[in-house]
Scaffold this active site. Structure first.
Site, PDB file in Angstrom:
ATOM      1  CE  LYS A  65      -3.511   2.388   2.364  1.00 39.73           C
ATOM      2  NZ  LYS A  65      -4.768   2.388   3.516  1.00 39.73           N
ATOM      3  CE1 TYR A  86     -15.134   3.159  -3.063  1.00 41.44           C
ATOM      4  CE2 TYR A  86     -12.845   3.366  -4.225  1.00 41.44           C
ATOM      5  CZ  TYR A  86     -13.412   3.453  -3.226  1.00 41.44           C
ATOM      6  OH  TYR A  86     -12.686   3.432  -2.218  1.00 41.44           O
ATOM      7  CE  LYS A 129      -6.050   2.050  -0.817  1.00 45.18           C
ATOM      8  NZ  LYS A 129      -6.626   1.822   0.781  1.00 45.18           N
ATOM      9  CB  SER A 137     -11.206   7.256  -3.755  1.00 51.07           C
ATOM     10  OG  SER A 137     -10.040   7.596  -3.256  1.00 51.07           O
ATOM     11  CE  LYS A 156      -3.595   8.153   6.633  1.00 48.86           C
ATOM     12  NZ  LYS A 156      -4.912   7.174   6.527  1.00 48.86           N
ATOM     13  NE  ARG A 201      -5.689   9.631   3.078  1.00 51.21           N
ATOM     14  CZ  ARG A 201      -4.401   9.824   2.900  1.00 51.21           C
ATOM     15  NH1 ARG A 201      -4.120  11.079   3.124  1.00 51.21           N
ATOM     16  NH2 ARG A 201      -3.821   8.942   2.933  1.00 51.21           N
ATOM     17  CD  GLU A 232       5.527  -4.309   3.971  1.00 51.24           C
ATOM     18  OE1 GLU A 232       4.995  -5.328   4.586  1.00 51.24           O
ATOM     19  OE2 GLU A 232       5.792  -3.201   4.382  1.00 51.24           O
TER      20      GLU A 232
END
Ligand code: PBG
Length: 333
Positions: free
Chosen positions: A204, A322, A257, A283, A226, A214, A242
Site C-alpha cells: 500500500k 467503485y 494499492k 477513489s 502517512k 478521505r 512485504e
C-alpha cells in the site's frame, strides 16, 4: 518493398485473428468477470441516509437500510463481495479508536451482523485500521507526533476479532503496521475464528490517489502524512519484502494499492507469490475517469472497462473497485 509483397513472404498476418467479432472473442487473452469484483461501500449511521461523495460522482454514503437494498441489487448483478468502510462522527473518535471494537456503540459492527443475517451468501470484507475512528486521523496510535507500531497492534487485534464476531468473512488490514498480519492471525485463531480470512494490504503506497476516499470518511490525517508507514511510490522491490512477510505471517490474499499507477507491482507480486493477488482501484482513479467523462473529454464506459481489463491483465485475480456495479451492468447487456 514490392518484391517483399509479390514474393509471398508475408505469411504471418496478425490481423487475421482480428477480422471478425467472434474471432476476436475466441482469441481474447483476458476476460473480466463479475466474480472478480469486490465493491467498496461507505456506511453512515442512521436511517434513510444517502449522501453523494462530492469528489466521487455516483458513489453514495449509505445508512444500513439503504445499503441492504444496494447489496441486494448488486447480488442480482452477480457481485457477491463487499468491502465496508465506516463513517464515524467526530465526537465518536479518540486517540485509541476505542469505539472500533465496542459492539454496543459501533454502528459498523451492528451493520455487518445485519448484512450477514439478511444475505448469508454474500462475502463481507471489513477494514482494519484506526483512521476512521482516530481523532488524529492516522492508521496507528500517535505518541509525541510519532505513529507507534507495537501498541497499535493490540488495537488492530481487538478490532479484527470484533469484526469476526460480527460475521466478517475477510479481514482487510489497511494500516501498514509491521507484524500486523501475524498478530491479527493469532488473535483471530485464539478467539476461535481460524476460518476467517485475511486479505493483507501488502503493498500500500503513500499515494495522492486516496484524496476522495478521505473526503468520503472525513478521515484525513490531522497532521503530517502517512509516509512513515505506507510505502514510497518510488519502490518496487520493497513490495517483495512485504509479500514475503505476509505469506509467512499467514495472509490468505495479497493486495496492491493503488492499481493503475502500480500495474508493474501487481505483475511483480503475481509472478513471485503463490497467493491470490488483489488490486485496489482506488477513489482517485475513479474520480479522474468520472471527471473527464462528465466533461465529455473521455468515453467513461469505455475507459472504465479498459482500466479494469488492464488491472486484470497485469495479474490481479481480484479487483476492488467503485466501478463494480456500473461495470456489471454493462457486462450484463
Ligand atoms: C485507510 C484506507 C485508505 C483507503 C482504504 N483504507 C486511505 C488512506 O490510507 O489514507 C483508500 C481507498 C481509496 O482511496 O479508495 N486505512
Amino acid at each position: 518493398m514490392s518484391d517483399f509483397l509479390s514474393s509471398g513472404a508475408m505469411r504471418r498476418r496478425p490481423r487475421r485473428n482480428r477480422r471478425l467479432p467472434f474471432l476476436r472473442d475466441l482469441v481474447e487473452e483476458t476476460k473480466l468477470h463479475t466474480d472478480d469484483f469486490i465493491l467498496p461501500l461507505f456506511l453512515l449511521n442512521g436511517q434513510n441516509q444517502r449522501v453523494e461523495v462530492s469528489s466521487m460522482p455516483g458513489i453514495f454514503r449509505l445508512s444500513l437500510d439503504l445499503m441492504l437494498k444496494e447489496i441486494e441489487e448488486c447480488l442480482n448483478l452477480g457481485i457477491k463481495a463487499f468491502d465496508l468502510f465506516p463513517v464515524m462522527h467526530e465526537l465518536e473518535k479518540d486517540k485509541h479508536a476505542t469505539i472500533s471494537y465496542d459492539h454496543q456503540r459501533n454502528h459498523y459492527l451492528h451493520a455487518i451482523r445485519q448484512i450477514k443475517t439478511k444475505f448469508p451468501e454474500c462475502l463481507v470484507m471489513t477494514d482494519v485500521a484506526m483512521d476512521p475512528y482516530s481523532s488524529d486521523g492516522h492508521d496507528g496510535i500517535v505518541d509525541k507526533g510519532q505513529i507507534v507500531n507495537d501498541p497499535t497492534l493490540k488495537v488492530l487485534g481487538k478490532m479484527a476479532v470484533a469484526q469476526a464476531q460480527a460475521g466478517a468473512d475477510i479481514i482487510g488490514p489497511s494500516d501498514m503496521m509491521d507484524g500486523r498480519v501475524g498478530y491479527i492471525r493469532e488473535a483471530l485463531d485464539n478467539a476461535g475464528f481460524s476460518d476467517v480470512a485475511i486479505m493483507s494490504y501488502t503493498a500500500k503506497y503513500a499515494s495522492g490517489f486516496y484524496g476522495p476516499f478521505r473526503d468520503a470518511l472525513d478521515s484525513a490525517p490531522k497532521f503530517g502524512d502517512k509516509k512513515t508507514y505506507q510505502m514510497n511510490p518510488a519502490n518496487r522491490r520493497e513490495a517483495l519484502i512485504e509479500a514475503q512477510l505476509d505469506l509467512e505471517e499467514g495472509a490468505d490474499m495479497l493486495m496492491v494499492k493503488p492499481a493503475l499507477a502500480y500495474l508493474d507491482v501487481i505483475r511483480l507480486l503475481k509472478d513471485n507469490s503463490p497467493l491470490p493477488i488483489t488490486a485496489y482501484n482506488v477513489s482517485g482513479e475513479y474520480a479522474m475517469i468520472k471527471a473527464a467523462a462528465q466533461k465529455g473529454w473521455l468515453d467513461g464506459d469505455r475507459v472504465m472497462m479498459e482500466s479494469l481489463l488492464s488491472i486484470k491483465r497485469a495479474g490481479a485475480d481480484i479487483i476492488l473497485t467503485y466501478f463494480a456495479k456500473e461495470a456489471a451492468m454493462l457486462m450484463k447487456r
